[in-house]
Scaffold this motif. Structure first.
Motif, mmCIF file in Angstrom:
data_model
loop_
_atom_site.group_PDB
_atom_site.id
_atom_site.type_symbol
_atom_site.label_atom_id
_atom_site.label_comp_id
_atom_site.label_asym_id
_atom_site.label_seq_id
_atom_site.Cartn_x
_atom_site.Cartn_y
_atom_site.Cartn_z
ATOM 1 N N ASN A 177 -1.198 63.679 63.845
ATOM 2 C CA ASN A 177 -1.709 64.998 64.212
ATOM 3 C C ASN A 177 -0.637 66.079 64.090
ATOM 4 O O ASN A 177 -0.884 67.159 63.553
ATOM 5 C CB ASN A 177 -2.241 64.977 65.651
ATOM 6 C CG ASN A 177 -3.690 64.546 65.738
ATOM 7 O OD1 ASN A 177 -4.415 64.545 64.762
ATOM 8 N ND2 ASN A 177 -4.115 64.156 66.921
ATOM 9 N N LEU A 178 0.542 65.795 64.602
ATOM 10 C CA LEU A 178 1.643 66.759 64.529
ATOM 11 C C LEU A 178 1.979 67.103 63.085
ATOM 12 O O LEU A 178 2.184 68.275 62.739
ATOM 13 C CB LEU A 178 2.882 66.197 65.230
ATOM 14 C CG LEU A 178 2.872 66.193 66.758
ATOM 15 C CD1 LEU A 178 4.022 65.333 67.293
ATOM 16 C CD2 LEU A 178 2.981 67.616 67.312
ATOM 17 N N VAL A 179 2.029 66.081 62.235
ATOM 18 C CA VAL A 179 2.361 66.301 60.827
ATOM 19 C C VAL A 179 1.242 67.057 60.122
ATOM 20 O O VAL A 179 1.498 67.964 59.318
ATOM 21 C CB VAL A 179 2.651 64.959 60.110
ATOM 22 C CG1 VAL A 179 2.786 65.170 58.598
ATOM 23 C CG2 VAL A 179 3.918 64.328 60.667
ATOM 24 N N PHE A 180 -0.001 66.719 60.417
ATOM 25 C CA PHE A 180 -1.137 67.392 59.779
ATOM 26 C C PHE A 180 -1.099 68.893 60.073
ATOM 27 O O PHE A 180 -1.255 69.713 59.164
ATOM 28 C CB PHE A 180 -2.450 66.792 60.277
ATOM 29 C CG PHE A 180 -3.673 67.342 59.584
ATOM 30 C CD1 PHE A 180 -4.200 66.701 58.473
ATOM 31 C CD2 PHE A 180 -4.298 68.501 60.031
ATOM 32 C CE1 PHE A 180 -5.328 67.207 57.821
ATOM 33 C CE2 PHE A 180 -5.411 69.017 59.395
ATOM 34 C CZ PHE A 180 -5.926 68.369 58.285
ATOM 35 N N PHE A 181 -0.909 69.251 61.321
ATOM 36 C CA PHE A 181 -0.851 70.667 61.702
ATOM 37 C C PHE A 181 0.309 71.367 61.005
ATOM 38 O O PHE A 181 0.168 72.468 60.463
ATOM 39 C CB PHE A 181 -0.715 70.777 63.220
ATOM 40 C CG PHE A 181 -0.666 72.191 63.746
ATOM 41 C CD1 PHE A 181 -1.513 73.173 63.249
ATOM 42 C CD2 PHE A 181 0.225 72.536 64.753
ATOM 43 C CE1 PHE A 181 -1.485 74.485 63.741
ATOM 44 C CE2 PHE A 181 0.267 73.836 65.254
ATOM 45 C CZ PHE A 181 -0.582 74.809 64.752
#
Length: 302
Positions: A177-181
């Motif tokens: 999630n952190l990387v996607f954002f």
């Protein structure tokens, strides 16, 4: 007490006769009336799902747990069970099929999300390590990471020298999630990080991000996100739709935090719950659509 008695009376007696009466008057069963009376999305699919769950017919009850590849056959069974004349209602099968695809897709999405949540971050896994380092490069492109284990991780909101310990609760789901954002909305993510690093009103960017992953996960598990996904995805939702929902939470929480101006990070749990309640309130609206909208004045290129 009176409410419980009424609910029991309606469920076990009145509902059956009301449905029977309406079918005699309209010539349509409850499922047909829903498909004709409500717009596609949550208004229709939620009611179809509730109708199937409350049915005493096992074919209809089982339809809420049907797999995607069995939806077409399930629709045919329902048409037969309810004695629906297709020539009189040619759109019914198409509409019911779409509803069952959305219902089945939500269940499948939760299974996929759960699998990623259970995947433990492994520092011996090259792909896991690459993803973690990618997060640093996306958020801190002009600062070189001195080593894999370093206090520098605190600059993007991790608690210790090795971020892997912070992923225990949400596993790889938190990191993805952190990387996607950070990859999908790079300028927005850096903008949020700048707020998180405020000397007096900041918060731990990565830790809060993982906490918001837990929020998204719990909303998905409880079924609270059904209206959102039924309204925003015509077919079955995929993993990237869940990541997009996370991006909405990450961006909107930052706005909420800045507007509320908490006295310190020690009040995080209070404001986290206030934000959670705000989101749950939005999800009660029939037309809810939690789509991230970047403010161009802050992130002109996103």
């Amino acid at each position: 007490m009176l409410g419980s008695i009424w609910q029991c009376l309606y469920t076990n007696f009145l509902r059956f006769w009301l449905k029977w009466f309406l079918r005699q008057i309209t010539g349509r069963c409850e499922l047909q009336r829903i498909c004709h009376g409500y717009e596609p999305g949550a208004p229709r699919t939620t009611r179809i799902e509730n109708s199937l769950k409350s049915s005493k017919n096992k074919v209809l009850q089982d339809a809420v747990n049907v797999k995607e590849d069995a939806v077409e056959g399930c629709v045919t069974q329902i048409v037969k069970e309810k004695n629906i004349k297709e020539q009189k209602d040619p759109k019914f099968k198409v509409n019911l099929h779409q509803c069952l695809i959305q219902i089945s897709g939500y269940n499948t999405l939760f299974t996929t999300v759960e699998e990623l949540r259970k995947e433990v971050f492994d520092s011996e896994n090259e792909e896991h390590e690459k993803m973690l380092l990618k997060l640093w490069d996306l958020l801190m492109p002009s600062v070189k990471l001195e080593s894999r284990i370093t206090k520098q991780w605190g600059n993007i909101g991790f608690q210790g020298d090795d971020p892997k310990t912070d992923f225990r609760g949400m596993g790889m789901l938190g990191l993805v999630n952190l990387v996607f954002f950070s990859e999908k909305y790079t300028k927005a993510a850096r903008h949020v990080l700048s707020h998180a690093n405020h000397p007096s009103q900041g918060y731990s960017y990565a830790i809060v991000g993982i906490n918001l992953t837990e929020m998204a996960y719990s909303l998905l598990r409880s079924g609270a996100l059904k209206p959102h996904f039924y309204n925003t995805v015509a077919g079955k939702p995929h993993m990237h739709h869940f990541h997009q929902l996370y991006c909405y939470l990450a961006y909107e929480f930052d706005k909420f935090w800045v507007e509320e101006k908490p006295a310190s990070i020690m009040e995080f749990n209070i404001y986290r719950e206030k934000f959670h309640d705000k989101v749950k309130g939005l999800l009660l609206e029939p037309e809810v659509s939690l789509i991230l909208k970047i403010e161009s004045k802050n992130c002109p290129d996103d």
